[in-house]
Design an enzyme around this catalytic site. Structure first.
Site, PDB file in Angstrom:
ATOM      1  N   TYR A  66      -0.316 -14.565  -9.202  1.00  0.00           N
ATOM      2  CA  TYR A  66      -1.577 -13.973  -8.756  1.00  0.00           C
ATOM      3  C   TYR A  66      -1.409 -13.163  -7.471  1.00  0.00           C
ATOM      4  O   TYR A  66      -2.088 -12.150  -7.274  1.00  0.00           O
ATOM      5  CB  TYR A  66      -2.656 -15.050  -8.594  1.00  0.00           C
ATOM      6  CG  TYR A  66      -3.381 -15.277  -9.894  1.00  0.00           C
ATOM      7  CD1 TYR A  66      -4.450 -14.479 -10.270  1.00  0.00           C
ATOM      8  CD2 TYR A  66      -2.957 -16.260 -10.785  1.00  0.00           C
ATOM      9  CE1 TYR A  66      -5.090 -14.648 -11.478  1.00  0.00           C
ATOM     10  CE2 TYR A  66      -3.585 -16.452 -12.001  1.00  0.00           C
ATOM     11  CZ  TYR A  66      -4.648 -15.632 -12.346  1.00  0.00           C
ATOM     12  OH  TYR A  66      -5.273 -15.790 -13.555  1.00  0.00           O
ATOM     13  N   ARG A  69      -0.051  -9.868  -8.600  1.00  0.00           N
ATOM     14  CA  ARG A  69      -1.134  -9.096  -9.223  1.00  0.00           C
ATOM     15  C   ARG A  69      -2.090  -8.558  -8.167  1.00  0.00           C
ATOM     16  O   ARG A  69      -2.547  -7.409  -8.252  1.00  0.00           O
ATOM     17  CB  ARG A  69      -1.908  -9.977 -10.205  1.00  0.00           C
ATOM     18  CG  ARG A  69      -1.146 -10.343 -11.461  1.00  0.00           C
ATOM     19  CD  ARG A  69      -2.024 -11.106 -12.429  1.00  0.00           C
ATOM     20  NE  ARG A  69      -3.060 -10.247 -12.984  1.00  0.00           N
ATOM     21  CZ  ARG A  69      -4.155 -10.698 -13.580  1.00  0.00           C
ATOM     22  NH1 ARG A  69      -4.366 -11.999 -13.681  1.00  0.00           N
ATOM     23  NH2 ARG A  69      -5.048  -9.857 -14.081  1.00  0.00           N
ATOM     24  N   ASN A 100     -13.025  -7.375 -15.994  1.00  0.00           N
ATOM     25  CA  ASN A 100     -11.924  -7.157 -15.056  1.00  0.00           C
ATOM     26  C   ASN A 100     -12.158  -7.909 -13.749  1.00  0.00           C
ATOM     27  O   ASN A 100     -13.295  -8.116 -13.331  1.00  0.00           O
ATOM     28  CB  ASN A 100     -11.754  -5.659 -14.782  1.00  0.00           C
ATOM     29  CG  ASN A 100     -11.432  -4.897 -16.059  1.00  0.00           C
ATOM     30  OD1 ASN A 100     -10.802  -5.430 -16.964  1.00  0.00           O
ATOM     31  ND2 ASN A 100     -11.877  -3.646 -16.139  1.00  0.00           N
ATOM     32  N   ILE A 101     -11.055  -8.281 -13.113  1.00  0.00           N
ATOM     33  CA  ILE A 101     -11.144  -9.079 -11.876  1.00  0.00           C
ATOM     34  C   ILE A 101     -10.675  -8.288 -10.659  1.00  0.00           C
ATOM     35  O   ILE A 101     -10.431  -8.855  -9.601  1.00  0.00           O
ATOM     36  CB  ILE A 101     -10.314 -10.374 -12.018  1.00  0.00           C
ATOM     37  CG1 ILE A 101      -8.826 -10.059 -12.271  1.00  0.00           C
ATOM     38  CG2 ILE A 101     -10.873 -11.262 -13.120  1.00  0.00           C
ATOM     39  CD1 ILE A 101      -7.913 -11.286 -12.255  1.00  0.00           C
ATOM     40  N   HIS A 117     -15.454 -12.563 -15.346  1.00  0.00           N
ATOM     41  CA  HIS A 117     -14.272 -13.416 -15.256  1.00  0.00           C
ATOM     42  C   HIS A 117     -13.818 -13.658 -13.817  1.00  0.00           C
ATOM     43  O   HIS A 117     -12.683 -14.051 -13.576  1.00  0.00           O
ATOM     44  CB  HIS A 117     -13.127 -12.809 -16.076  1.00  0.00           C
ATOM     45  CG  HIS A 117     -13.418 -12.776 -17.545  1.00  0.00           C
ATOM     46  ND1 HIS A 117     -12.706 -12.008 -18.442  1.00  0.00           N
ATOM     47  CD2 HIS A 117     -14.353 -13.420 -18.282  1.00  0.00           C
ATOM     48  CE1 HIS A 117     -13.194 -12.181 -19.660  1.00  0.00           C
ATOM     49  NE2 HIS A 117     -14.196 -13.018 -19.577  1.00  0.00           N
ATOM     50  N   CYS A 145      -7.062 -25.922   1.139  1.00  0.00           N
ATOM     51  CA  CYS A 145      -8.416 -25.846   1.688  1.00  0.00           C
ATOM     52  C   CYS A 145      -8.485 -26.702   2.950  1.00  0.00           C
ATOM     53  O   CYS A 145      -7.641 -27.580   3.176  1.00  0.00           O
ATOM     54  CB  CYS A 145      -9.410 -26.352   0.639  1.00  0.00           C
ATOM     55  SG  CYS A 145     -11.152 -26.326   1.170  1.00  0.00           S
ATOM     56  N   CYS A 147     -10.380 -29.027   3.350  1.00  0.00           N
ATOM     57  CA  CYS A 147     -10.587 -30.414   2.922  1.00  0.00           C
ATOM     58  C   CYS A 147      -9.271 -31.060   2.497  1.00  0.00           C
ATOM     59  O   CYS A 147      -9.227 -32.263   2.195  1.00  0.00           O
ATOM     60  CB  CYS A 147     -11.601 -30.477   1.780  1.00  0.00           C
ATOM     61  SG  CYS A 147     -10.979 -29.911   0.170  1.00  0.00           S
TER      62      CYS A 147
END
Length: 242
Positions: A66, A69, A100-101, A117, A145, A147
């Site tokens: 990712y 990308r 699309n993202i 998405h 995160c 948390c």
């Protein structure tokens, strides 16, 4: 060309246009499609990487993919198809429902975009309700995160449900348009492939823009076999010169 005259006449008579867009329009900006010939990464199948199971099996690998990308997407620029859609807002009520993202519709100036998405430039926690835009590179992958749990890309993976608020709004927009233009997508992914049904129930005209015939072509009122950039640029130029 008679086809474009017909399309333009229908656009001229319309009040609200809904675009349903997919990987094809982004591919024209140099972003590879999952199913295309360049849709492989380090010998891994993206169709298998984009799943919750893959993420928990190897979160670092999925995050590396990712991040690659995201860098490619941020380096890409909106193309004439994106700009033609945003330009139509000057003439009509326009809504974009995108699979699309990459955020290219927003970067081209479209103001009413529903991301079915999710978005590659957002993150969310796997446990708590934290979500935010990605503003910097992560020191280590997978990122954590506050948390203490893992963060993940805020995208919809295969096997996951669409965000219900987004999908509810998408159905509403599809059900109230005069024209639906399906651009750069073969609509093989559910439930996005049901959007034309909602439009048709409202009596909308369905127009497909795709270089190749798709499984939906026979259900369209008009089918333009051309790229989104070429076809949409031609349509907006006709509208502007009226």
């Amino acid at each position: 060309m008679k086809m474009f005259d017909t399309v333009t006449q229908k656009l001229r008579d319309s009040r609200k246009i809904v675009f349903v867009t997919g990987a094809g329009i982004s591919q024209e900006s140099g972003i590879p499609t999952f199913r295309g010939k360049d849709g492989h990464w380090r010998k891994h199948d993206p169709m298998k990487l984009a799943s919750i199971d893959a993420f928990y099996d190897d979160p670092k690998l999925v995050w590396e993919w990712y991040e690659d990308r995201r860098k490619n997407i941020l380096a890409a620029k909106p193309n004439e198809g994106h700009f033609a859609i945003s330009e139509m807002e000057k003439f009509k009520d326009v809504v974009v429902l995108t699979q699309n993202i990459d955020g290219l519709h927003q970067r081209s100036g479209s103001t009413n975009v529903l991301e079915l998405h999710g978005s590659i430039i957002r993150i969310k926690c796997t446990v708590c309700n934290f979500s935010d835009n990605i503003t910097e590179n992560f020191e280590s992958l997978p990122p954590k995160c506050e948390c203490g749990n893992m963060l993940r890309p805020d995208v919809v993976w295969f096997g996951e449900a669409l965000p219900q608020d987004v999908w509810k709004n998408a159905m509403k927009e599809a059900s109230t348009c005069d024209i639906m233009i399906i651009a750069g997508t073969s609509l093989v992914v559910s439930p996005a492939n049901t959007l034309p049904v909602y439009a048709k129930q409202n009596g909308a005209t369905l127009i497909e823009v795709n270089p190749e015939k798709t499984v939906m072509s026979n259900d369209m009122d008009l089918s333009i076999q051309a790229t989104s950039a070429n076809a949409l640029l031609r349509i907006i130029s006709i509208l502007k010169n009226e």
